[in-house]
Design an enzyme around this catalytic site. Structure first.
Site, short mmCIF file in Angstrom:
data_model
loop_
_atom_site.label_atom_id
_atom_site.label_comp_id
_atom_site.label_asym_id
_atom_site.label_seq_id
_atom_site.Cartn_x
_atom_site.Cartn_y
_atom_site.Cartn_z
N SER A 179 0.86 -1.20 0.00
CA SER A 179 0.00 0.00 0.00
C SER A 179 0.89 1.23 0.00
O SER A 179 1.63 1.47 0.96
CB SER A 179 -0.89 0.01 1.24
OG SER A 179 -1.40 1.32 1.42
N HIS A 229 -1.01 -1.32 -4.46
CA HIS A 229 -2.29 -1.04 -3.78
C HIS A 229 -2.40 0.46 -3.51
O HIS A 229 -1.56 1.05 -2.83
CB HIS A 229 -2.34 -1.83 -2.48
CG HIS A 229 -3.66 -1.76 -1.77
ND1 HIS A 229 -4.74 -2.56 -2.12
CD2 HIS A 229 -4.09 -0.99 -0.75
CE1 HIS A 229 -5.77 -2.28 -1.33
NE2 HIS A 229 -5.40 -1.32 -0.49
N ASP A 274 -4.73 3.38 -2.02
CA ASP A 274 -5.83 3.66 -1.11
C ASP A 274 -6.41 5.04 -1.37
O ASP A 274 -5.76 6.05 -1.15
CB ASP A 274 -5.34 3.57 0.34
CG ASP A 274 -5.10 2.13 0.76
OD1 ASP A 274 -6.01 1.30 0.58
OD2 ASP A 274 -3.99 1.84 1.25
N MET A 309 -9.19 7.72 -0.40
CA MET A 309 -10.05 8.07 0.74
C MET A 309 -10.60 9.49 0.55
O MET A 309 -9.90 10.35 0.02
CB MET A 309 -9.26 8.00 2.04
CG MET A 309 -8.56 6.66 2.27
SD MET A 309 -7.81 6.60 3.90
CE MET A 309 -6.91 5.05 3.78
N HIS A 336 -8.25 0.78 -4.27
CA HIS A 336 -9.20 0.51 -3.18
C HIS A 336 -9.93 1.82 -2.88
O HIS A 336 -9.37 2.72 -2.28
CB HIS A 336 -8.38 0.01 -1.98
CG HIS A 336 -9.18 -0.26 -0.76
ND1 HIS A 336 -8.59 -0.47 0.49
CD2 HIS A 336 -10.52 -0.36 -0.56
CE1 HIS A 336 -9.53 -0.68 1.38
NE2 HIS A 336 -10.71 -0.62 0.78
N MET A 342 -12.26 3.97 -0.97
CA MET A 342 -12.97 4.18 0.30
C MET A 342 -13.64 5.54 0.20
O MET A 342 -13.29 6.50 0.89
CB MET A 342 -11.95 4.12 1.46
CG MET A 342 -11.44 2.71 1.70
SD MET A 342 -9.89 2.65 2.63
CE MET A 342 -8.74 2.87 1.28
N MET A 356 -11.13 -6.55 5.09
CA MET A 356 -10.43 -5.54 5.89
C MET A 356 -10.16 -6.12 7.28
O MET A 356 -11.07 -6.57 7.97
CB MET A 356 -11.29 -4.28 6.05
CG MET A 356 -11.51 -3.45 4.80
SD MET A 356 -10.01 -2.86 3.98
CE MET A 356 -9.18 -1.95 5.30
N PHE A 387 -6.66 4.47 7.91
CA PHE A 387 -5.27 4.78 8.23
C PHE A 387 -4.41 3.54 8.11
O PHE A 387 -4.87 2.42 8.35
CB PHE A 387 -5.18 5.30 9.68
CG PHE A 387 -6.05 6.50 9.92
CD1 PHE A 387 -5.63 7.77 9.56
CD2 PHE A 387 -7.32 6.34 10.48
CE1 PHE A 387 -6.46 8.86 9.76
CE2 PHE A 387 -8.15 7.43 10.68
CZ PHE A 387 -7.72 8.70 10.32
N ASP A 402 -6.34 -6.79 4.05
CA ASP A 402 -5.79 -5.43 4.11
C ASP A 402 -5.89 -4.89 5.53
O ASP A 402 -6.98 -4.73 6.07
CB ASP A 402 -6.59 -4.56 3.13
CG ASP A 402 -6.07 -3.14 3.01
OD1 ASP A 402 -5.04 -2.80 3.62
OD2 ASP A 402 -6.73 -2.36 2.28
N GLY A 403 -4.72 -4.58 6.10
CA GLY A 403 -4.68 -3.91 7.41
C GLY A 403 -3.92 -4.72 8.45
O GLY A 403 -4.31 -5.85 8.76
N GLY A 404 -2.82 -4.16 8.92
CA GLY A 404 -2.07 -4.84 9.98
C GLY A 404 -1.39 -6.11 9.53
O GLY A 404 -1.05 -6.96 10.36
C1 DX5 Z 1 -6.46 1.14 5.46
C2 DX5 Z 1 -5.94 0.91 4.06
C3 DX5 Z 1 -4.79 -0.01 4.04
C4 DX5 Z 1 -3.57 0.49 4.77
C5 DX5 Z 1 -2.78 -0.69 5.23
O1 DX5 Z 1 -7.59 1.93 5.39
O2 DX5 Z 1 -6.95 0.37 3.24
O3 DX5 Z 1 -4.46 -0.40 2.71
O4 DX5 Z 1 -2.76 1.32 3.99
O5 DX5 Z 1 -1.72 -0.23 6.00
P1 DX5 Z 1 -0.92 -1.19 6.99
O6 DX5 Z 1 -0.38 -2.33 6.18
O7 DX5 Z 1 0.16 -0.29 7.52
O8 DX5 Z 1 -1.88 -1.65 8.05
ZN ZN Z 2 -6.43 -0.58 1.22
#
Ligand code: DX5
Ligand code: ZN
Length: 224
Positions: A13, A38, A40, A42, A71, A73, A142, A148, A180-182
């Site tokens: 990302s 990827h 993001d 937003m 992606h 959002m 997710m 974030f 996606d995420g963490g």
């Molecule tokens: C969160 C995004 C993710 C984010 C992942 O809203 O959709 O793609 O950038 O970031 P990490 O890998 O640091 O959790």
């Molecule tokens: Zn994402």
């Protein structure tokens, strides 16, 4: 074990990259072995952060031939889909909560020649897949609430990935199952074992700077 039969692909990302030199960062992760880029998007409305729009995607397009995995959002998403496809998005993923007609949004993405993804937030039930799963090219689970980078992995994503893996395998269509995420060195093997085959990783890819990208990506993939 509910592993995917598809190869594991890594989707860094760029939210975690150095925004002052985005083109350079995209080239660096491309050369370091990223499979998808990827992106993001937003809007400060659907999620509490504002990032990048189609013009930025367009300006990044010449920097990599890899799959641009956008992606969205944003709500509404429909009025912006064409702009992202024209900018060079290969995959467009939307959230079902972003509009009243999820089937129509998926059809719009596909009619423009892009691949269609549907994203499930941590609190979104699996039944949003009913009636549309066969239309999808990608399902995004997710494992944080969107908005974030750098958040902690939410454990309830694992049984969700397992359940979706089963649904995809039952259909027999090679739908990407993305998480996606963490996602980091500790959680990556667990999401792979649960059946995910596309791993988004922001912080875990970009930590340590460009010299570390290739080994970070290999480690997340399980080749490290
Ligand atoms: C969160 C995004 C993710 C984010 C992942 O809203 O959709 O793609 O950038 O970031 P990490 O890998 O640091 O959790
Ligand atoms: Zn994402």
């Amino acid at each position: 074990m509910t592993r995917s039969a598809q190869p594991i692909r890594i989707a860094p990302s760029i939210l975690a990259s150095d925004f002052s030199k985005l083109g350079e960062e995209v080239r660096a992760i491309d050369e370091a072995g990223a499979d998808y880029i990827h992106i993001d998007v937003m809007d400060g409305h659907f999620v509490p952060n504002i990032t990048i729009g189609a013009d930025v995607v367009k300006s990044l397009r010449p920097h990599s031939k890899k799959v641009f995995d956008c992606h969205l959002m944003i709500a509404p998403a429909d009025p912006f889909i064409e702009g992202f496809v024209e900018a060079g998005a290969d995959i467009i993923t939307i959230h079902p909560e972003a509009g009243p007609h999820v089937h129509r949004s998926i059809q719009t993405i596909k009619s423009l020649g892009a691949k269609a993804g549907l994203s499930l937030n941590p609190g979104t039930p699996l039944n949003v897949l009913d009636h549309v799963i066969e239309e999808l090219d990608l399902i995004l689970v997710m494992s944080v609430n969107p908005g974030f980078g750098g958040q902690s992995f939410i454990e309830s994503a694992l049984p969700k990935i397992e359940a979706i893996r089963k649904r995809i395998d039952d259909i027999g269509k090679p739908i990407d199952l993305e998480v996606d995420g963490g996602v980091n060195f500790d959680t990556a093997p667990r999401v792979i074992d649960a059946g995910a085959d596309v791993l988004v990783a922001g912080s875990a890819t970009f930590k340590g700077g460009p010299a570390a990208y290739a080994s970070n990506i290999a480690t997340i993939r399980g080749d490290g």
